[in-house]
Motif scaffolding. Structure first.
Motif, PDB file in Angstrom:
ATOM      1  N   GLU A 172      -9.874 -28.370   8.161  1.00 63.12           N
ATOM      2  CA  GLU A 172      -9.434 -30.246   8.579  1.00 63.12           C
ATOM      3  C   GLU A 172      -9.221 -30.459  10.558  1.00 63.12           C
ATOM      4  O   GLU A 172     -10.122 -31.625  10.430  1.00 63.12           O
ATOM      5  CB  GLU A 172      -8.210 -30.825   8.236  1.00 63.12           C
ATOM      6  CG  GLU A 172      -8.455 -30.151   6.282  1.00 63.12           C
ATOM      7  CD  GLU A 172      -7.364 -31.154   5.746  1.00 63.12           C
ATOM      8  OE1 GLU A 172      -7.073 -31.342   4.883  1.00 63.12           O
ATOM      9  OE2 GLU A 172      -5.816 -30.722   6.119  1.00 63.12           O
ATOM     10  N   LEU A 173      -8.166 -29.490  10.775  1.00 61.30           N
ATOM     11  CA  LEU A 173      -8.901 -29.873  12.382  1.00 61.30           C
ATOM     12  C   LEU A 173      -9.699 -29.652  12.990  1.00 61.30           C
ATOM     13  O   LEU A 173      -9.176 -30.722  13.735  1.00 61.30           O
ATOM     14  CB  LEU A 173      -7.250 -28.457  12.640  1.00 61.30           C
ATOM     15  CG  LEU A 173      -7.541 -28.443  14.458  1.00 61.30           C
ATOM     16  CD1 LEU A 173      -6.321 -29.448  14.239  1.00 61.30           C
ATOM     17  CD2 LEU A 173      -6.633 -26.822  14.780  1.00 61.30           C
ATOM     18  N   ARG A 174     -10.617 -28.976  13.310  1.00 66.33           N
ATOM     19  CA  ARG A 174     -11.836 -28.870  13.199  1.00 66.33           C
ATOM     20  C   ARG A 174     -12.626 -30.136  13.301  1.00 66.33           C
ATOM     21  O   ARG A 174     -12.895 -30.632  14.003  1.00 66.33           O
ATOM     22  CB  ARG A 174     -12.855 -27.558  13.110  1.00 66.33           C
ATOM     23  CG  ARG A 174     -12.219 -25.983  13.470  1.00 66.33           C
ATOM     24  CD  ARG A 174     -13.022 -24.963  13.722  1.00 66.33           C
ATOM     25  NE  ARG A 174     -12.569 -24.408  14.048  1.00 66.33           N
ATOM     26  CZ  ARG A 174     -11.780 -22.288  13.850  1.00 66.33           C
ATOM     27  NH1 ARG A 174     -12.405 -22.633  12.593  1.00 66.33           N
ATOM     28  NH2 ARG A 174     -11.776 -21.768  14.308  1.00 66.33           N
ATOM     29  N   GLU A 175     -12.062 -30.750  11.900  1.00 67.03           N
ATOM     30  CA  GLU A 175     -13.343 -31.864  11.406  1.00 67.03           C
ATOM     31  C   GLU A 175     -12.825 -33.392  11.994  1.00 67.03           C
ATOM     32  O   GLU A 175     -13.626 -34.115  12.633  1.00 67.03           O
ATOM     33  CB  GLU A 175     -12.915 -32.463  10.092  1.00 67.03           C
ATOM     34  CG  GLU A 175     -13.531 -31.496   8.864  1.00 67.03           C
ATOM     35  CD  GLU A 175     -13.620 -30.925   7.574  1.00 67.03           C
ATOM     36  OE1 GLU A 175     -12.830 -31.908   6.990  1.00 67.03           O
ATOM     37  OE2 GLU A 175     -13.837 -30.577   6.975  1.00 67.03           O
ATOM     38  N   VAL A 176     -11.250 -32.735  12.273  1.00 64.61           N
ATOM     39  CA  VAL A 176     -10.376 -34.610  12.988  1.00 64.61           C
ATOM     40  C   VAL A 176     -10.746 -34.391  14.637  1.00 64.61           C
ATOM     41  O   VAL A 176     -10.776 -35.057  15.608  1.00 64.61           O
ATOM     42  CB  VAL A 176      -8.685 -34.219  12.876  1.00 64.61           C
ATOM     43  CG1 VAL A 176      -7.997 -35.195  13.692  1.00 64.61           C
ATOM     44  CG2 VAL A 176      -8.814 -34.142  11.056  1.00 64.61           C
ATOM     45  N   VAL A 177     -10.889 -33.285  15.146  1.00 63.98           N
ATOM     46  CA  VAL A 177     -11.029 -32.825  15.905  1.00 63.98           C
ATOM     47  C   VAL A 177     -12.850 -33.621  16.640  1.00 63.98           C
ATOM     48  O   VAL A 177     -12.870 -33.955  18.037  1.00 63.98           O
ATOM     49  CB  VAL A 177     -10.889 -31.447  17.398  1.00 63.98           C
ATOM     50  CG1 VAL A 177     -11.237 -31.578  18.195  1.00 63.98           C
ATOM     51  CG2 VAL A 177      -9.650 -30.982  17.123  1.00 63.98           C
ATOM     52  N   GLY A 178     -13.448 -32.505  15.416  1.00 67.26           N
ATOM     53  CA  GLY A 178     -15.188 -33.427  15.526  1.00 67.26           C
ATOM     54  C   GLY A 178     -15.368 -35.646  15.293  1.00 67.26           C
ATOM     55  O   GLY A 178     -15.906 -35.551  16.213  1.00 67.26           O
ATOM     56  N   ASP A 186      -9.993 -32.132  23.072  1.00 63.51           N
ATOM     57  CA  ASP A 186      -9.718 -31.045  23.077  1.00 63.51           C
ATOM     58  C   ASP A 186      -7.684 -30.873  22.900  1.00 63.51           C
ATOM     59  O   ASP A 186      -7.364 -29.673  22.700  1.00 63.51           O
ATOM     60  CB  ASP A 186      -9.981 -30.325  24.065  1.00 63.51           C
ATOM     61  CG  ASP A 186     -11.842 -30.209  24.649  1.00 63.51           C
ATOM     62  OD1 ASP A 186     -12.127 -30.654  23.575  1.00 63.51           O
ATOM     63  OD2 ASP A 186     -11.685 -30.197  25.219  1.00 63.51           O
ATOM     64  N   VAL A 187      -7.316 -31.823  23.179  1.00 61.96           N
ATOM     65  CA  VAL A 187      -5.504 -31.953  23.360  1.00 61.96           C
ATOM     66  C   VAL A 187      -5.250 -31.607  21.840  1.00 61.96           C
ATOM     67  O   VAL A 187      -4.826 -30.415  21.532  1.00 61.96           O
ATOM     68  CB  VAL A 187      -5.620 -32.767  24.426  1.00 61.96           C
ATOM     69  CG1 VAL A 187      -3.449 -33.033  22.871  1.00 61.96           C
ATOM     70  CG2 VAL A 187      -5.396 -33.480  25.844  1.00 61.96           C
ATOM     71  N   ALA A 188      -6.511 -31.648  21.227  1.00 65.80           N
ATOM     72  CA  ALA A 188      -5.851 -31.704  19.523  1.00 65.80           C
ATOM     73  C   ALA A 188      -5.695 -30.776  18.920  1.00 65.80           C
ATOM     74  O   ALA A 188      -4.529 -30.180  18.300  1.00 65.80           O
ATOM     75  CB  ALA A 188      -5.991 -32.765  18.916  1.00 65.80           C
ATOM     76  N   LEU A 189      -7.470 -29.651  19.497  1.00 61.71           N
ATOM     77  CA  LEU A 189      -7.155 -28.398  19.113  1.00 61.71           C
ATOM     78  C   LEU A 189      -6.488 -27.506  20.057  1.00 61.71           C
ATOM     79  O   LEU A 189      -5.929 -26.753  19.068  1.00 61.71           O
ATOM     80  CB  LEU A 189      -8.544 -27.513  19.249  1.00 61.71           C
ATOM     81  CG  LEU A 189      -9.403 -26.243  19.092  1.00 61.71           C
ATOM     82  CD1 LEU A 189      -8.960 -26.480  17.458  1.00 61.71           C
ATOM     83  CD2 LEU A 189     -10.664 -26.548  19.562  1.00 61.71           C
ATOM     84  N   PHE A 190      -6.274 -28.019  21.298  1.00 63.59           N
ATOM     85  CA  PHE A 190      -5.171 -26.570  21.880  1.00 63.59           C
ATOM     86  C   PHE A 190      -3.649 -27.138  21.200  1.00 63.59           C
ATOM     87  O   PHE A 190      -3.285 -25.589  21.157  1.00 63.59           O
ATOM     88  CB  PHE A 190      -4.962 -27.462  23.767  1.00 63.59           C
ATOM     89  CG  PHE A 190      -4.306 -26.403  24.074  1.00 63.59           C
ATOM     90  CD1 PHE A 190      -4.425 -25.317  24.917  1.00 63.59           C
ATOM     91  CD2 PHE A 190      -3.399 -27.199  24.011  1.00 63.59           C
ATOM     92  CE1 PHE A 190      -3.787 -25.100  25.651  1.00 63.59           C
ATOM     93  CE2 PHE A 190      -2.188 -26.280  24.926  1.00 63.59           C
ATOM     94  CZ  PHE A 190      -2.630 -25.125  25.317  1.00 63.59           C
ATOM     95  N   LEU A 191      -3.420 -27.999  20.927  1.00 67.66           N
ATOM     96  CA  LEU A 191      -1.757 -28.004  20.049  1.00 67.66           C
ATOM     97  C   LEU A 191      -2.083 -28.149  18.437  1.00 67.66           C
ATOM     98  O   LEU A 191      -0.949 -27.284  17.913  1.00 67.66           O
ATOM     99  CB  LEU A 191      -1.339 -29.540  20.080  1.00 67.66           C
ATOM    100  CG  LEU A 191      -1.152 -30.474  21.240  1.00 67.66           C
ATOM    101  CD1 LEU A 191      -0.865 -31.959  21.058  1.00 67.66           C
ATOM    102  CD2 LEU A 191       0.632 -29.777  22.452  1.00 67.66           C
ATOM    103  N   GLY A 192      -2.891 -27.701  17.764  1.00 65.07           N
ATOM    104  CA  GLY A 192      -3.701 -27.145  16.548  1.00 65.07           C
ATOM    105  C   GLY A 192      -3.194 -25.629  16.309  1.00 65.07           C
ATOM    106  O   GLY A 192      -3.356 -25.257  15.830  1.00 65.07           O
ATOM    107  N   LEU A 193      -3.272 -25.298  17.574  1.00 67.49           N
ATOM    108  CA  LEU A 193      -4.038 -23.286  17.439  1.00 67.49           C
ATOM    109  C   LEU A 193      -2.588 -23.147  18.452  1.00 67.49           C
ATOM    110  O   LEU A 193      -2.845 -21.747  18.452  1.00 67.49           O
ATOM    111  CB  LEU A 193      -5.006 -23.579  17.907  1.00 67.49           C
ATOM    112  CG  LEU A 193      -6.657 -23.735  17.653  1.00 67.49           C
ATOM    113  CD1 LEU A 193      -7.877 -23.138  17.903  1.00 67.49           C
ATOM    114  CD2 LEU A 193      -6.270 -22.974  15.554  1.00 67.49           C
TER     115      LEU A 193
END
Length: 363
Positions: A172-178, A186-193
């Protein structure tokens, strides 16, 4: 004389240090005046003397002065939360002279909040805030003691409100980032990982990137929206959080061409990130599936724990003050081999039972 009889027949004690009278009080009995007089001199000699006049300041006024004194020395979120808790102190108590507020009154307040179904953890926090205030007041020599020491919060009552945790799955995180707009997705992916708090991510400098012994970021500061950057994190300590292979090229791109002292993540114009602006520019509120930015931190934590990373390591990566906080927050997300074996066994039994029922029905 430092103890004298007044025209009304009472006894006035006026302890002096050198030529200076440090206090004055009248009593019905000479023995009481002498006892109080000697106690004031003894307190002065021990550095514990408090001018009785200081305790006449209203409790509410002193609380307000304390909160102003703390501004800039604690996190803005902490200050805001403590102000909200202190609003629970009734006007009747706030109007009391500081020295007149008793342990019995504080005890009654704490019990009343529990009986009103306030979470016990919140009442404990209220007591801790008030106790910190009295510690400050003692240092300022406006009171002699802390009455909350004799007013513990009772056990076994109150309601503990659960932490709200609404993480994404990694997919879901990758879908939202997309779905998000622009390279700041990229900030969302960074925070999520990584599980960093928003303010910690904003405060990262290029020099905080670590390559040895493995790719990581060093987290030591925080810059919450609308506040001055603080030289500490909410957890109060410095920590190192590893970067996944997926994040390494992303942070390298953000760091390219910048000086070590530059912010790692910035706005399109090169300025420090701001939460509302970031949400607006990326379309976060449209694509976030009902999650908050802080749920990105929960995403990392629940992903780690549900995949077998031990709680102590997760506590360290998150920067929690204690492992108890980590476990209390994410208890339902902590998987184990025993859990997996148990559910496989249950599925097997249910499958066997279903097969037997189907066979019996066909005959």
């Amino acid at each position: 004389m430092t103890i004298s009889k007044t025209n009304t027949g009472r006894w006035r004690a006026r302890p002096k240090v050198g030529r200076n009278v440090i206090a004055s009080r009248t009593f019905d009995r000479k023995a009481d005046a002498e006892k109080w007089h000697d106690a004031q001199i003894r307190a002065f000699d021990l550095g514990q003397f408090v001018d009785p006049k200081a305790g006449k300041e209203k409790l509410g006024s002193a609380l307000d002065r304390w909160m102003v004194a703390r501004s800039g020395t604690v996190a803005g979120s902490t200050l805001k939360a403590d102000k909200a808790l202190l609003r629970m102190v009734p006007i009747s108590m706030r109007n009391l002279p500081l020295a007149a507020a008793t342990s019995q009154q504080w005890d009654a307040l704490f019990v009343a909040k529990l009986q009103a179904d306030m979470a016990r953890s919140s009442v404990v926090r209220l007591r801790a805030v008030v106790s910190s205030f009295y510690t400050w007041a003692i240092r300022q020599k406006i009171v002699a003691s802390n009455p909350t020491k004799e007013a513990p919060v009772p056990k076994g009552t109150g309601v503990r409100k659960p932490h709200e945790v609404y993480p994404f799955t990694v997919d879901e995180l990758r879908e939202v980032v997309g779905d998000l707009i622009g390279n700041q997705a990229d900030v969302a992916l960074f925070l999520g990982l990584t599980g960093l708090r928003w303010g910690e991510m904003v405060a990262l400098r290029v020099r905080d990137l670590v390559q040895v012994p493995r790719a990581a970021v060093r987290v030591s500061k925080s810059a919450p929206d609308g506040q001055e950057e603080r030289a500490t994190t909410k957890g109060g300590g410095e920590r190192t959080v590893p970067l996944t292979a997926e994040l390494v090229p992303i942070v390298a791109t953000w760091a390219a061409g910048k000086k070590p002292s530059d912010y790692l993540f910035t706005s399109a114009a090169g300025y420090k990130l701001n939460g509302p602006n970031w949400r607006r520019s990326t379309g976060w509120t449209k694509y976030n599936r009902g999650r908050r930015i802080h749920d990105l931190r929960h995403t990392a934590a629940t992903f780690w724990l549900s995949n077998g990373i031990d709680p102590k390591t997760v506590q360290t990566w998150l920067g929690h003050a204690s492992m108890t906080l980590t476990v209390d927050t994410y208890a339902h997300w902590m998987g184990s081999d025993a859990d997996l074996a148990a559910i496989l066994r249950i599925d097997s039994l249910l499958g066997d039972a279903r097969g037997t029922s189907a066979k019996t029905g066909s005959e």
